[in-house]
Design an enzyme around this catalytic site. Structure first.
Site, short mmCIF file in Angstrom:
data_model
loop_
_atom_site.label_atom_id
_atom_site.label_comp_id
_atom_site.label_asym_id
_atom_site.label_seq_id
_atom_site.Cartn_x
_atom_site.Cartn_y
_atom_site.Cartn_z
N PRO A 121 -39.14 8.04 -62.89
CA PRO A 121 -40.07 7.27 -62.05
C PRO A 121 -40.50 7.94 -60.76
O PRO A 121 -40.13 7.52 -59.67
CB PRO A 121 -39.28 5.99 -61.77
CG PRO A 121 -37.85 6.43 -61.81
CD PRO A 121 -37.76 7.53 -62.82
N CYS A 122 -41.36 8.96 -60.87
CA CYS A 122 -41.87 9.62 -59.67
C CYS A 122 -42.83 8.69 -58.91
O CYS A 122 -43.14 8.94 -57.75
CB CYS A 122 -42.54 10.94 -60.01
SG CYS A 122 -43.91 10.79 -61.15
N HIS A 123 -43.30 7.63 -59.59
CA HIS A 123 -44.19 6.68 -58.90
C HIS A 123 -43.44 5.91 -57.82
O HIS A 123 -44.06 5.26 -56.97
CB HIS A 123 -44.83 5.71 -59.90
CG HIS A 123 -43.84 4.92 -60.72
ND1 HIS A 123 -43.30 5.40 -61.89
CD2 HIS A 123 -43.28 3.71 -60.52
CE1 HIS A 123 -42.46 4.50 -62.40
NE2 HIS A 123 -42.42 3.47 -61.57
#
Lengths: 206, 168
Positions: A176-178
């Site tokens: 989850p780089c968001h």
């Protein structure tokens, strides 16, 4: 290759053999993908799934999911890069990716908060890899700043490098780089577009 | 040098041609086994194929070897029957022309059948056909031409007998 029959009447003579029904090709293709997976010669299987942030390409080696790609990345170009970087032994095949497709579906419908899939990090090395390994520890619905991630990955000064690691994350959504945002609270960039990042964070905040 | 494509594109681009070749060389019944073994073996060897190689010629070479294996395996386990059993057609609607042409190709001697398949269906030049079959390009050209001539005769005969039956 264009088939040059030389004599037009020969090509007319053999024309009935030219028709190959799409259903037959489909059946042969599926049989090939299954046999190749059994013989361990299918290095990369891929499929696409529909999602609220557009069509996603999923690719998996025998070790796990190796790539998730947004539509804006151009799926054909992504497959070509995988062929060059990992292996050209690539076939469309859904079975290896069924669990990933199901978990993504559950994630986008809000019922799944963490992914439970084998991941293959072959495309990442060094500091970028340490950043990616930290990201799943940011809990669903929470965010961290680039500076916080830099600290957690062991290089407090490497804030820009964290930005690069996130921008080149080969496994977006699942890793989850968001959930990494700017310290002032603004979104920061996202490979799938700012709108996609907004959608994901809104989904998790709901 | 052009980088190597994902194998999926090779299957999509050349799959139908290889199936046509397998149908002509092996007949409708064994063609799908021939196709499967060809592409499985090609997938295995694909990373070693030199970049820029003629992929279709390479696939036809593999199909040729696999077809020989299949024909040999079949002849080692002969099943003599008076009449061939009725089978569902795997190649479309019987009577739409496929069956007649395929039957006619099946009546050719092996060399002629292979020469017709590799040259006219796969588009290989006779030099390459000779490389597969052994012998000179001229001999391959002759086998191809004789095959086509024989096909014309067989198909003309069968359509004549069909007309005769219809008008009886």
């Amino acid at each position: 290759m264009t088939v040059d029959h030389h004599e037009p009447d020969v090509s007319e003579l053999l024309a009935p053999l030219d028709s190959v029904e799409p259903a037959v090709m489909q059946r042969l293709h599926d049989r090939l993908a299954t046999a190749a997976a059994q013989q361990h010669t299918l290095d990369i299987a891929y499929r696409t799934v529909d999602s609220p942030i557009g069509k996603l390409l999923l690719a998996a080696t025998e070790r796990g999911i190796v790539r998730v790609a947004f539509e804006v990345e151009n799926h054909d170009a992504v497959l070509q890069l995988l062929a060059e970087k990992l292996s050209p032994r690539i076939l469309f095949s859904t079975s290896r990716l069924d669990p990933a497709a199901r978990e993504l579906d559950e994630y986008f419908s809000g019922t799944r908060h963490r992914f439970d899939l084998p991941l293959d990090f072959s495309l990442s090395r060094g500091f970028r890899l340490s950043v990616l390994e930290h990201l799943p520890q940011i809990a669903y619905g929470h965010t961290e700043s680039y500076a916080q991630v830099a600290l957690a990955a062991g290089s407090p000064g490497a804030v820009r490098a964290v930005g690069t690691a996130c921008a080149t994350n080969p496994l977006p959504v699942i890793v989850p780089c968001h959930r990494v945002v700017k310290s002032d609270g603004s979104f920061g960039n996202y490979l799938g577009g700012t709108e996609a990042k907004r959608t994901l964070l809104a989904l998790e905040a709901a | 040098m052009e980088p190597k494509k994902p194998f999926e594109l090779v299957v999509r681009e050349h799959g139908p041609t290889v199936l046509r070749v397998c149908r002509a060389v092996l007949g409708a019944h064994d063609a799908e086994d021939g196709w499967s073994e060809t592409f499985l073996s090609a997938l295995k060897a694909y990373p070693e194929l030199p970049a820029g190689a003629n992929v279709q010629a390479w696939l036809v070479t593999i199909a040729h070897r696999k077809s020989i294996d299949i024909v040999r395996a079949r002849s080692r386990q002969p099943l003599p029957v008076d009449e061939l059993p009725v089978r569902p057609s795997g190649i479309g609607i019987p009577g739409d022309g496929h069956r007649e042409v395929l039957d006619a190709v099946g009546q050719l001697p092996p060399k002629q059948r292979q020469a017709v398949a590799y040259h006219y269906l796969a588009g290989l030049p006779y030099k390459d056909v000779a490389g597969l079959l052994g012998g000179t390009p001229d001999a391959a050209r002759r086998a191809g031409a004789d095959g086509v001539k024989a096909l014309r005769t067989i198909l003309l005969d069968s359509s004549l007998s069909y007309v005769k039956e219809e008008t009886r």
